[in-house]
Design a protein around this motif. Structure first.
Motif, short mmCIF file in Angstrom:
data_model
loop_
_atom_site.label_atom_id
_atom_site.label_comp_id
_atom_site.label_asym_id
_atom_site.label_seq_id
_atom_site.Cartn_x
_atom_site.Cartn_y
_atom_site.Cartn_z
N GLY A 183 61.82 -36.45 -11.02
CA GLY A 183 63.14 -36.48 -11.62
C GLY A 183 63.74 -35.09 -11.72
N SER A 184 62.94 -34.12 -12.10
CA SER A 184 63.43 -32.75 -12.24
C SER A 184 63.25 -31.93 -10.97
N LEU A 185 62.22 -32.23 -10.19
CA LEU A 185 61.94 -31.44 -8.99
C LEU A 185 62.65 -31.97 -7.75
N GLY A 186 62.87 -33.28 -7.70
CA GLY A 186 63.41 -33.90 -6.49
C GLY A 186 62.28 -34.25 -5.54
N THR A 187 62.48 -35.27 -4.72
CA THR A 187 61.41 -35.74 -3.84
C THR A 187 61.06 -34.73 -2.74
N GLU A 188 62.05 -34.03 -2.23
CA GLU A 188 61.80 -33.06 -1.15
C GLU A 188 60.90 -31.93 -1.62
N LEU A 189 61.19 -31.38 -2.80
CA LEU A 189 60.36 -30.30 -3.32
C LEU A 189 58.96 -30.82 -3.67
N CYS A 190 58.88 -32.03 -4.21
CA CYS A 190 57.57 -32.62 -4.49
C CYS A 190 56.74 -32.69 -3.22
N ALA A 191 57.35 -33.14 -2.15
CA ALA A 191 56.65 -33.23 -0.87
C ALA A 191 56.19 -31.85 -0.40
N ASP A 192 57.07 -30.87 -0.51
CA ASP A 192 56.72 -29.50 -0.09
C ASP A 192 55.56 -28.95 -0.91
N LEU A 193 55.59 -29.19 -2.21
CA LEU A 193 54.52 -28.70 -3.09
C LEU A 193 53.18 -29.35 -2.74
N ILE A 194 53.22 -30.64 -2.46
CA ILE A 194 51.99 -31.36 -2.09
C ILE A 194 51.45 -30.81 -0.78
N VAL A 195 52.32 -30.65 0.20
CA VAL A 195 51.90 -30.16 1.51
C VAL A 195 51.28 -28.77 1.40
N GLU A 196 51.97 -27.85 0.74
CA GLU A 196 51.48 -26.48 0.65
C GLU A 196 50.17 -26.39 -0.13
N THR A 197 50.05 -27.19 -1.20
CA THR A 197 48.82 -27.17 -2.00
C THR A 197 47.69 -27.84 -1.24
N ALA A 198 47.98 -28.96 -0.59
CA ALA A 198 46.95 -29.66 0.17
C ALA A 198 46.42 -28.80 1.32
N LYS A 199 47.29 -28.02 1.93
CA LYS A 199 46.86 -27.13 3.02
C LYS A 199 45.83 -26.13 2.52
N LYS A 200 46.02 -25.63 1.30
CA LYS A 200 45.10 -24.66 0.73
C LYS A 200 43.82 -25.31 0.22
N LYS A 201 43.95 -26.58 -0.20
CA LYS A 201 42.80 -27.25 -0.81
C LYS A 201 41.92 -27.99 0.21
N ILE A 202 42.55 -28.72 1.13
CA ILE A 202 41.73 -29.56 2.02
C ILE A 202 42.06 -29.39 3.51
N PHE A 203 43.21 -28.78 3.84
CA PHE A 203 43.56 -28.65 5.25
C PHE A 203 43.24 -27.25 5.77
#
Length: 203
Positions: A183-203
């Protein structure tokens, strides 16, 4: 090395499905949501609509489901009501998909089902009532006078489904690596945050 899996649990009308689709697209990996229901319907030889009704019916108990999913037999599954059988079938499908390739899986207790996987990144998407109400009305065509009741009903159904099948609390932050307010971040930013964090954590 095991495949890399991102799971997303989400409040109704928080945009979790859209976030999951964007994450999969940005990473170039498969996305699964209702596709799992379609696969299960083919195995049960019933329509997805009929299976969805059974999917929403709560199984008997967590211990009952645990017993069946840990050592199911063909005979036991044949004698199960569809509401219990569907979870076992979807569990098998989710495990098969996770073994097949990297992917994003939305809902259906995937974070719990795949909890033993090494490269797993679990996300919960939520949003404020106003944002969710607006999305439900504009995107899902829910009547304004019914929207709040619909939000409560579907969230409660998802919470119950998770609780019965996992023995855990759907809202417990410790179940997830990341919780995001769309609601506050927006879906696009949520997706970007997940992608960038997942890349560091598991990718």
């Amino acid at each position: 090395m095991s495949n890399r899996i991102i799971t997303i649990e989400r409040e109704y009308a928080s945009g979790g499905r859209e976030v999951g689709e964007m994450v999969a697209q940005k990473l170039g990996i498969p996305f699964y949501n209702r596709e799992i229901l379609q696969m299960a319907s083919e195995r049960c030889n019933v329509s997805p609509e009929y299976l969805e009704t059974a999917e929403e019916a709560a199984p008997k108990s967590f211990l009952y489901t645990l017993m069946l999913t840990s050592s199911p037999t063909h005979t036991i599954e044949e004698n199960l009501p569809l509401s219990d059988k569907v979870y076992i079938i979807e569990t098998n499908i989710i495990r098969e998909l996770a073994e097949k390739s990297d992917c994003v899986i939305v809902g259906r207790c995937a974070s719990y089902i795949l909890r033993e996987m090494q490269n797993l990144f679990n996300v919960f998407i939520y949003a404020d009532l106003k944002s969710r109400s607006e999305r439900a009305i504009t995107s899902y065509h829910v009547e304004a006078r019914r929207v709040e009741a619909m939000l409560r009903k579907i969230d409660k159904r998802r919470e119950t489904f998770y609780s019965i099948n996992t023995g855990g609390n759907w809202y417990d932050k410790s179940n997830y690596d990341m919780c995001l307010n769309s609601g506050s971040l927006g879906t696009e930013l949520c997706a970007d945050l997940i992608v960038e964090t997942a890349k560091k954590k598991i990718f």
